[in-house]
Design a protein around this motif. Structure first.
Motif, mmCIF file in Angstrom:
data_model
loop_
_atom_site.group_PDB
_atom_site.id
_atom_site.type_symbol
_atom_site.label_atom_id
_atom_site.label_comp_id
_atom_site.label_asym_id
_atom_site.label_seq_id
_atom_site.Cartn_x
_atom_site.Cartn_y
_atom_site.Cartn_z
ATOM 1 N N LEU A 119 0.840 -1.203 0.000
ATOM 2 C CA LEU A 119 0.000 0.000 0.000
ATOM 3 C C LEU A 119 0.872 1.248 0.000
ATOM 4 N N ALA A 120 1.942 1.208 0.803
ATOM 5 C CA ALA A 120 2.842 2.350 0.891
ATOM 6 C C ALA A 120 3.453 2.634 -0.467
ATOM 7 N N SER A 121 3.790 1.552 -1.216
ATOM 8 C CA SER A 121 4.418 1.785 -2.517
ATOM 9 C C SER A 121 3.434 2.447 -3.480
ATOM 10 N N VAL A 122 2.167 2.020 -3.412
ATOM 11 C CA VAL A 122 1.152 2.658 -4.269
ATOM 12 C C VAL A 122 1.012 4.131 -3.892
ATOM 13 N N LYS A 123 0.909 4.362 -2.564
ATOM 14 C CA LYS A 123 0.745 5.730 -2.052
ATOM 15 C C LYS A 123 1.927 6.603 -2.482
ATOM 16 N N MET A 124 3.146 6.041 -2.353
ATOM 17 C CA MET A 124 4.358 6.761 -2.730
ATOM 18 C C MET A 124 4.309 7.147 -4.200
ATOM 19 N N TYR A 125 3.923 6.169 -5.044
ATOM 20 C CA TYR A 125 3.907 6.455 -6.474
ATOM 21 C C TYR A 125 2.923 7.569 -6.786
ATOM 22 N N SER A 126 1.742 7.509 -6.149
ATOM 23 C CA SER A 126 0.717 8.493 -6.505
ATOM 24 C C SER A 126 1.084 9.880 -5.975
ATOM 25 N N SER A 127 1.885 9.941 -4.896
ATOM 26 C CA SER A 127 2.260 11.255 -4.378
ATOM 27 C C SER A 127 3.571 11.726 -4.998
ATOM 28 N N PHE A 128 4.151 10.874 -5.846
ATOM 29 C CA PHE A 128 5.450 11.194 -6.437
ATOM 30 C C PHE A 128 5.241 12.131 -7.632
ATOM 31 N N ASP A 129 6.074 13.175 -7.700
ATOM 32 C CA ASP A 129 5.932 14.162 -8.766
ATOM 33 C C ASP A 129 6.804 13.759 -9.939
ATOM 34 N N PHE A 130 6.182 13.205 -10.963
ATOM 35 C CA PHE A 130 6.953 12.673 -12.081
ATOM 36 C C PHE A 130 7.205 13.755 -13.123
ATOM 37 N N HIS A 131 8.483 14.074 -13.364
ATOM 38 C CA HIS A 131 8.824 15.089 -14.369
ATOM 39 C C HIS A 131 9.759 14.496 -15.394
ATOM 40 N N CYS A 132 9.232 14.111 -16.529
ATOM 41 C CA CYS A 132 10.085 13.566 -17.573
ATOM 42 C C CYS A 132 10.999 14.680 -18.095
ATOM 43 N N PRO A 133 12.329 14.417 -18.237
ATOM 44 C CA PRO A 133 13.224 15.489 -18.683
ATOM 45 C C PRO A 133 12.992 15.912 -20.137
#
Lengths: 264, 264, 264
Positions: free
Chosen positions: B23-37
């Motif tokens: 669950l933590a990994s899902v939560k982490m991914y969804s709160s992670f700010d993904f910025h493709c270079p």
């Protein structure tokens, strides 16, 4: 702890798990980011894939999560001892396990059908464009028509954005999708209703007996596990006490012989 | 205290930890700010990095958190005493630890695949631009096409904002990503299903025995720790009582001999 | 657990389930994505389908969920023993089950009627266009009028968007729909009122007796199930204790004969 609680096999708990799985499948679908590729070749595969692959996964999950499934397999494979194997019990457990495992996949399929997005994506190329006057002019070549039809699910696409009949095609497909969804739902409910209402009409007594034994097998396993745990704990306790006692004896022995006056 | 509670090794608790990590990994991914270079050289590295480095971290966390992992190592390294070492028990514990440690990383990879952003970032340069008419004109040089393709994940970029086929490319990649995700998920579930359903068909008795001993080793350690604590407490208690007694004796002795009348 | 709680047949709980089903039907309707196809051929089928197929499903669900329904069937089919079968009891249970199963479907139909969308979709083609001056000019051919009328429920459609009387037709149909809805509701309330106020005027004593026996049958079943569970548990416990005892005897026997001194 939660998992084991879920795996305890009183029927109501198992029902609860199935309900949870079904809810999870609805939740998953609604949080799922559906992106129809809008390419004639991939549309059908993607739409039908989303519609039928997750249910297979959910079905297998339903079997994995259900403790009764393993109990059934073990009952089937156990060496015959004093208690004879009874095929009726295995059949009863099998049908009960399958029924519960079917709930979540069926809910997924119904939700996709009633929502209609997958259906529109899968079958937009198969629509007869002549039903929608104004969708294409008569002179449009066949290839181009197919490309246009495959773009129907993507309302922001450049090619289709200004097409006046895009919505009509989409509406037509959604309506079919919902019709399918409701008829499947109705059929299933009728089957469930018949199963529930016809059962008491046939041999109820043997059914009760089968249920009794299916319960027995389940509880026998649980009590075996518990007794094993207790046995382990007792055994370990004895071993460790024995170790400490022999250690103290060792210490005392050393005190007397090696350094008789030093520690006192 | 919570940590110790989590480290107690009844199977259900360990399952609970794994579920929490997942669950933590899902939560982490969804709160992670993904910025493709969105630079041709870095895209692949960034996308695949986000996809595969956190799972390694999560895998190691899964091993660290699991008490059984340490128990297994200690069982492996202990001097052979009266109880023979049994490789089957170590193998059983090892596979159980690995299985549980794999859950969170697998969930992370599945979530990234089903979401598709990482996949689009990693592989946007590898798409064949000829599949998407209107993405580039025929006269665009190869270099420029690569630069355009690498900009696909950044929808606000100046270069690509007005490109009509950007969305089509992105949609195409996301669809592949989801297809990969679902097929991986399906494969894993099929494997889990087969493992669970085939186990009772082979030597169930030795499996039960192995489990009994794996439980025994775990409980032996716990009871050893507890008994050590008690033993320490007793020993310390005795020592301190002894100290106080000898102190009082000392005081009495001093009273009589050194200053017989001064304190009274 | 929740499911079993719902299946326990104290009247208030059963009432609770019916209320939940009714609420669920309202919730379902409001979350349901209604897409009128706006094609002359499909409109009527779709509108009436949405109006009457879900109620059938809900009615059958109401029967499936109600534990009293199965109890009734079993009472009807059981072999006659010392307790005579009484048709009055079966009739009482049947009417009580049917009443409760009717609530959710009736709520669905009322909600659709009061909302009016389904009614507009189903009957827009049947409206007499002459009632609405300005909807069509006199020279419009019959076919075209039918097509226009079938587009009335889709307010964004190209053909009808600029038609000034579209809203008037839609309003007219919605008003009829609500009139039907309120009159059905009123009729039902009057019937319920009469049933409730007239019952105490006829043989109240036999009614109370019937209710007593209907309760008895239900509770008899529940206590039978509970006793079965307890019996299973006792039996399994005895068997497993016996197994462990015989195992320990076996171990002791082996100690004496094979390795008399090694383990001690």
């Amino acid at each position: 702890m939660i998992f084991q609680y879920f795996q305890s096999n009183s029927e109501s708990v198992t029902n609860g798990i199935c309900a949870l799985l079904a809810l999870a499948s609805v939740k998953m679908y609604s949080s799922f980011d559906f992106h129809c590729p809008c390419l004639a070749k991939y549309n059908m595969a993607y739409g039908l894939g989303i519609m039928f692959i997750p249910p297979v996964a959910l079905f297998l999950c339903g079997l994995i999560v259900n403790r009764q499934f393993v109990v059934m397999l073990e009952e089937w494979k156990r060496p015959t001892g004093d208690r004879k194997k009874n095929l009726a019990i295995i059949r009863y457990m099998c049908s009960s396990v399958l029924q519960r495992a079917m709930i979540a996949p069926v809910v997924w399929i119904l939700v996709t059908l009633l929502d209609g997005k997958c259906f529109v994506c899968a079958f937009s190329s198969s629509v007869d464009p002549d039903k929608f006057p104004g969708f294409v002019t008569n002179i449009t070549p066949y290839n181009e028509v197919q490309r246009l039809l495959s773009k129907v699910p993507c309302k922001d696409d450049e090619l289709i954005r200004n097409n006046t009949s895009r919505k009509a095609v989409s509406r037509y497909l959604k309506c079919w999708s919902q019709a399918f969804g409701w008829s499947v739902l109705l059929t299933l409910i009728v089957i469930a209703f018949l199963a529930r209402s016809l059962r008491p009409c046939f041999n109820q007594a043997t059914f009760l007996q089968t249920r009794y034994w299916s319960n027995y097998i389940d509880i026998e396993q649980k009590i075996f596990d518990e007794t094993c745990c207790e046995h382990t704990r007792d055994f370990a306790h004895k071993c460790i006490l024995h170790f400490f006692e022999s250690m103290q004896k060792e210490i005392k022995r050393r005190r007397f012989h090696a350094h008789p006056g030093k520690e006192e």
